[in-house]
Design a protein around this motif. Structure first.
Motif, mmCIF file in Angstrom:
data_model
loop_
_atom_site.group_PDB
_atom_site.id
_atom_site.type_symbol
_atom_site.label_atom_id
_atom_site.label_comp_id
_atom_site.label_asym_id
_atom_site.label_seq_id
_atom_site.Cartn_x
_atom_site.Cartn_y
_atom_site.Cartn_z
ATOM 1 N N VAL A 30 0.846 -1.104 0.030
ATOM 2 C CA VAL A 30 -0.181 -0.013 -0.111
ATOM 3 C C VAL A 30 0.982 1.223 0.094
ATOM 4 O O VAL A 30 0.663 2.045 -0.926
ATOM 5 C CB VAL A 30 -1.069 0.042 1.334
ATOM 6 C CG1 VAL A 30 -1.539 1.575 1.233
ATOM 7 C CG2 VAL A 30 -1.994 -1.021 0.980
ATOM 8 N N ALA A 31 2.057 1.301 0.652
ATOM 9 C CA ALA A 31 2.848 2.435 0.978
ATOM 10 C C ALA A 31 3.369 2.671 -0.606
ATOM 11 O O ALA A 31 3.700 3.640 -0.983
ATOM 12 C CB ALA A 31 4.088 2.194 1.949
ATOM 13 N N LYS A 32 3.885 1.571 -1.278
ATOM 14 C CA LYS A 32 4.605 1.607 -2.642
ATOM 15 C C LYS A 32 3.508 2.343 -3.398
ATOM 16 O O LYS A 32 3.894 3.036 -4.453
ATOM 17 C CB LYS A 32 5.037 0.278 -2.987
ATOM 18 C CG LYS A 32 6.224 0.396 -3.878
ATOM 19 C CD LYS A 32 7.405 1.263 -3.500
ATOM 20 C CE LYS A 32 8.484 1.259 -4.535
ATOM 21 N NZ LYS A 32 9.474 2.265 -4.020
ATOM 22 N N VAL A 33 2.392 1.640 -3.564
ATOM 23 C CA VAL A 33 1.131 2.099 -4.503
ATOM 24 C C VAL A 33 1.062 3.766 -4.328
ATOM 25 O O VAL A 33 0.957 4.523 -5.071
ATOM 26 C CB VAL A 33 0.015 1.262 -4.306
ATOM 27 C CG1 VAL A 33 -0.949 1.982 -5.095
ATOM 28 C CG2 VAL A 33 0.172 -0.077 -4.841
ATOM 29 N N LEU A 34 0.997 4.047 -2.952
ATOM 30 C CA LEU A 34 0.769 5.549 -2.532
ATOM 31 C C LEU A 34 1.971 6.209 -3.099
ATOM 32 O O LEU A 34 1.686 7.411 -3.386
ATOM 33 C CB LEU A 34 0.595 5.668 -1.018
ATOM 34 C CG LEU A 34 -0.726 5.478 -0.744
ATOM 35 C CD1 LEU A 34 -0.819 5.440 0.806
ATOM 36 C CD2 LEU A 34 -2.016 6.290 -1.296
#
Length: 87
Positions: A30-34
């Motif tokens: 999720v952090a990488k997608v954000l």
């Protein structure tokens, strides 16, 4: 760019993700997608990551505990929250 500059730039990236390093894989995803997308809703994150909504909720709660993401209400739809990466 000199070798010293390259090492310093790599250390900055490493330090940037240090808060995420010990989190579950779903939170890292999720952090990488954000990181690639400026601002997304929870449902958009579920679509992008292909994770179940419940898993995305858990990942976001873990990321918020570590102060890695910021959330705010959407002006377009007050029922939704918008998430952005803050590291």
């Amino acid at each position: 760019m000199s070798a010293t500059d390259a090492v310093a730039a790599e250390e900055d990236v490493t330090d940037r993700w240090s808060a995420v390093r010990d989190l579950p894989p779903s939170a890292k995803l999720v952090a990488k997608v954000l990181d690639y997308n400026d601002t997304l809703t929870q449902s958009e994150l579920a679509e992008e990551t292909l994770l179940p909504p419940r898993t995305v909720r858990y990942a976001l709660s873990r990321l918020e505990e570590e102060d890695v993401v910021d959330s705010r209400f959407s002006f377009a739809d007050a029922r939704k929250r918008l998430y952005t990466l803050s590291v």
